[in-house]
Design a protein around this motif. Structure first.
Motif, mmCIF file in Angstrom:
data_model
loop_
_atom_site.group_PDB
_atom_site.id
_atom_site.type_symbol
_atom_site.label_atom_id
_atom_site.label_comp_id
_atom_site.label_asym_id
_atom_site.label_seq_id
_atom_site.Cartn_x
_atom_site.Cartn_y
_atom_site.Cartn_z
ATOM 1 N N ALA A 23 24.913 26.238 41.754
ATOM 2 C CA ALA A 23 25.234 27.178 42.834
ATOM 3 C C ALA A 23 24.085 27.265 43.823
ATOM 4 O O ALA A 23 22.917 27.205 43.440
ATOM 5 N N ASP A 24 24.411 27.406 45.103
ATOM 6 C CA ASP A 24 23.388 27.653 46.126
ATOM 7 C C ASP A 24 22.833 29.058 45.942
ATOM 8 O O ASP A 24 21.678 29.332 46.220
ATOM 9 N N GLU A 25 23.738 29.938 45.527
ATOM 10 C CA GLU A 25 23.358 31.349 45.437
ATOM 11 C C GLU A 25 23.970 31.945 44.177
ATOM 12 O O GLU A 25 25.138 31.693 43.873
ATOM 13 N N THR A 26 23.163 32.720 43.436
ATOM 14 C CA THR A 26 23.690 33.430 42.271
ATOM 15 C C THR A 26 23.534 34.921 42.522
ATOM 16 O O THR A 26 22.459 35.387 42.890
ATOM 17 N N ILE A 27 24.635 35.649 42.381
ATOM 18 C CA ILE A 27 24.612 37.087 42.638
ATOM 19 C C ILE A 27 24.709 37.819 41.304
ATOM 20 O O ILE A 27 25.665 37.612 40.548
ATOM 21 N N ASN A 28 23.721 38.656 41.015
ATOM 22 C CA ASN A 28 23.757 39.438 39.779
ATOM 23 C C ASN A 28 24.599 40.693 39.999
ATOM 24 O O ASN A 28 24.254 41.552 40.801
ATOM 25 N N CYS A 29 25.710 40.792 39.308
ATOM 26 C CA CYS A 29 26.648 41.905 39.533
ATOM 27 C C CYS A 29 26.338 43.127 38.662
ATOM 28 O O CYS A 29 27.080 44.120 38.714
ATOM 29 N N GLU A 30 25.324 43.036 37.852
ATOM 30 C CA GLU A 30 24.886 44.189 37.046
ATOM 31 C C GLU A 30 26.016 44.853 36.290
ATOM 32 O O GLU A 30 26.214 46.063 36.348
ATOM 33 N N SER A 31 26.794 44.034 35.607
ATOM 34 C CA SER A 31 27.870 44.498 34.713
ATOM 35 C C SER A 31 29.015 45.212 35.418
ATOM 36 O O SER A 31 29.767 45.956 34.792
ATOM 37 N N LEU A 32 29.153 45.007 36.708
ATOM 38 C CA LEU A 32 30.271 45.634 37.420
ATOM 39 C C LEU A 32 31.553 44.830 37.181
ATOM 40 O O LEU A 32 31.522 43.716 36.654
ATOM 41 N N LEU A 33 32.661 45.460 37.599
ATOM 42 C CA LEU A 33 33.980 44.876 37.388
ATOM 43 C C LEU A 33 34.443 44.156 38.660
ATOM 44 O O LEU A 33 34.282 44.691 39.764
ATOM 45 N N ILE A 34 35.019 42.973 38.496
ATOM 46 C CA ILE A 34 35.610 42.283 39.651
ATOM 47 C C ILE A 34 37.122 42.183 39.451
ATOM 48 O O ILE A 34 37.601 41.604 38.475
ATOM 49 N N SER A 35 37.838 42.792 40.384
ATOM 50 C CA SER A 35 39.307 42.748 40.353
ATOM 51 C C SER A 35 39.768 41.892 41.531
ATOM 52 O O SER A 35 39.085 41.819 42.551
ATOM 53 N N PRO A 36 40.937 41.270 41.419
ATOM 54 C CA PRO A 36 41.505 40.655 42.622
ATOM 55 C C PRO A 36 41.649 41.735 43.706
ATOM 56 O O PRO A 36 41.759 42.912 43.379
ATOM 57 N N GLY A 37 41.647 41.347 44.958
ATOM 58 C CA GLY A 37 41.818 42.313 46.049
ATOM 59 C C GLY A 37 43.187 42.982 45.977
ATOM 60 O O GLY A 37 44.159 42.381 45.532
ATOM 61 N N PHE A 38 43.252 44.227 46.421
ATOM 62 C CA PHE A 38 44.526 44.955 46.392
ATOM 63 C C PHE A 38 45.445 44.474 47.526
ATOM 64 O O PHE A 38 44.979 44.099 48.606
ATOM 65 N N ILE A 39 46.734 44.534 47.231
ATOM 66 C CA ILE A 39 47.750 44.106 48.196
ATOM 67 C C ILE A 39 48.715 45.270 48.394
ATOM 68 O O ILE A 39 49.349 45.706 47.440
ATOM 69 N N ASP A 40 48.798 45.776 49.615
ATOM 70 C CA ASP A 40 49.675 46.924 49.900
ATOM 71 C C ASP A 40 50.897 46.431 50.679
ATOM 72 O O ASP A 40 50.771 46.033 51.840
ATOM 73 N N ILE A 41 52.061 46.470 50.036
ATOM 74 C CA ILE A 41 53.259 45.927 50.689
ATOM 75 C C ILE A 41 54.051 46.989 51.453
ATOM 76 O O ILE A 41 55.079 46.693 52.043
ATOM 77 N N GLN A 42 53.579 48.240 51.409
ATOM 78 C CA GLN A 42 54.241 49.277 52.207
ATOM 79 C C GLN A 42 53.216 50.261 52.735
ATOM 80 O O GLN A 42 52.748 51.151 52.031
ATOM 81 N N ILE A 43 52.892 50.106 53.995
ATOM 82 C CA ILE A 43 51.899 50.983 54.630
ATOM 83 C C ILE A 43 52.277 51.143 56.105
ATOM 84 O O ILE A 43 52.372 50.172 56.840
ATOM 85 N N ASN A 44 52.529 52.386 56.470
ATOM 86 C CA ASN A 44 53.020 52.692 57.821
ATOM 87 C C ASN A 44 51.918 52.815 58.859
ATOM 88 O O ASN A 44 52.196 52.888 60.053
#
Ligand code: ZN
Length: 401
Positions: free
Chosen positions: A47-68
């Motif tokens: 890797a060019d870059e390594t990011i230490n996430c300090e034990s945090l959680l990574i979720s896929p991005g949220f998808i909102d299919i109904q927002i006015n």
């Protein structure tokens, strides 16, 4: 000097993959999620870059299919500078972990569709805002008895099926989803025609029986819009659209749910997710007041009063949309149903992606998928940073505790 590999490695993190939260590194290149085995053994790159996430959680991005709308913008009302309005919402959504969304228009005058729709183009996200997947048109082909906040005078019948649809909406180029009432005359053919065009059909604002709902599913519909709201209440002899959750049709039916703590009782949320867990899709159904204080707003042509964070049709106690953000909905849903964290996250990521048929690129952290994700605090579920196509598009100043 070594040549750049273009790889970024997120290290010391927990990631959601295949319905499990696992301690594993996440590798990104060219906006996509990469397979580390291939990188080590075949390409032999670092890797060019390594990011230490300090034990945090990574979720896929949220998808909102109904927002006015949100932050003062209503997608159905503001017909001047439409692009600016959509842009404003798209940008503000980033702080809530939303990486893709479907701007939603409620029942409107024909002229509004012509003025607004051509300006809400499908477009990739980035620092400027969340990805626009395409417009969700809720109405005007709905049942007046279940109109909710939709205005009588703009509700239309579907006599000539797709011809009526084309006539009212104008172009369907920017549309990915249409909510309609399947019991309207002409609806069956319209459902078939929309499905053929690749547009998802959702059933809602409807007094349909279960049989009518099943017929619509057979003809191509695959969603229910804000389950329980604006449809017949569950009845044991004819369970209506709600019955589709336990129907014997072998197709997966998806259903939007507003879990803002107001629209749907916690017990109703539990009934839904225990009956049909794979179909549950969290939606914000947020209105222009999202992100702003109580006051007077619009949803389409309808005037809205927001009091104590609750949005009502002016002068009534009819709820119309929410003021919640999708990340709040995830937290509320998890608390109300006591479901697993994995499941709560999938209702706002994988499930909406599947409902729209885009799970090969969005809604998960599989190899080859778009690198759209959210770094969250694993306990408070607060959004700490948001990433689209591997680029950091939002960073929170606090540590999320
Ligand atoms: Zn609605």
């Amino acid at each position: 000097m070594k040549a750049k590999s273009g790889l970024t490695r997120f290290h010391n993190c927990f990631i959601l993959r295949d319905s499990a939260i696992i301690k594993e590194d996440l590798w990104i290149r060219n906006g996509k999620i990469e397979n580390p085995e291939h990188i080590f053994y075949v390409e032999q790159l670092e890797a060019d870059e390594t990011i230490n996430c300090e034990s945090l959680l990574i979720s896929p991005g949220f998808i909102d299919i109904q927002i006015n709308g949100g932050w003062g913008i209503d997608f159905s009302y503001d017909s001047e500078n439409v692009e600016d309005g959509v842009h404003k919402v798209a940008q503000n959504l980033l702080s809530h972990g939303v990486t893709s969304f479907c701007p939603t228009m409620v029942t409107s005058d024909k002229e509004k569709y012509k003025k607004i729709l051509p300006h809400i183009k499908k477009s990739p996200g980035g620092k400027h805002g969340a990805t626009i997947l395409g417009v969700h048109l809720e109405g005007p082909f709905i049942n007046i008895e279940k109109k909710g906040a939709h205005m009588d005078q703009y509700i239309k019948s579907l006599d000539k099926g797709i011809d009526t649809i084309n006539e009212i909406y104008g172009s369907l180029d920017n549309v990915v989803m249409v909510t309609l009432a399947p019991e309207l005359p002409g609806a069956t053919q319209a459902i078939k025609d929309l499905t053929k065009l690749g547009i998802k059909v959702a059933l809602g604002h409807s007094a349909a029986s279960l049989a009518q709902g099943e017929e619509a599913i057979k003809n191509g519909a695959n969603l229910i819009t804000h389950l329980f709201n604006a449809m017949l209440p569950f009845h044991h002899r004819d369970p209506g659209l709600v019955g589709l959750l336990a129907s014997t049709t072998n197709k997966q039916v998806y259903y939007g749910i507003i879990s803002d703590g107001l629209h749907t009782h916690p017990a109703a949320l539990r009934i839904a997710c225990r009956t049909n867990p794979a179909g549950l899709v969290l939606v914000s159904d947020a209105v222009a007041a999202q992100g702003l204080a109580d006051g007077n707003y619009h949803i389409g042509p309808q005037r809205v009063t927001v009091q104590g964070g609750k949005a009502y049709v002016e002068g009534t106690k009819t709820l119309c949309g929410s003021t919640a953000n999708l990340d709040e909905c995830v937290r509320t849903f998890k608390e109300a149903t006591d479901c697993t964290l994995e499941y709560a996250l999938e209702t706002a990521t994988l499930h909406p992606a599947r409902a729209l048929g885009i799970e090969h690129r969005k809604g998960n952290l599989n190899f080859g998928s778009d690198a759209d994700f959210v770094v969250m605090h694993p306990k408070t579920l607060k959004v700490l940073s948001t990433w689209i196509a591997g680029e950091c598009v939002y960073k929170c100043q606090s540590n999320g505790v």
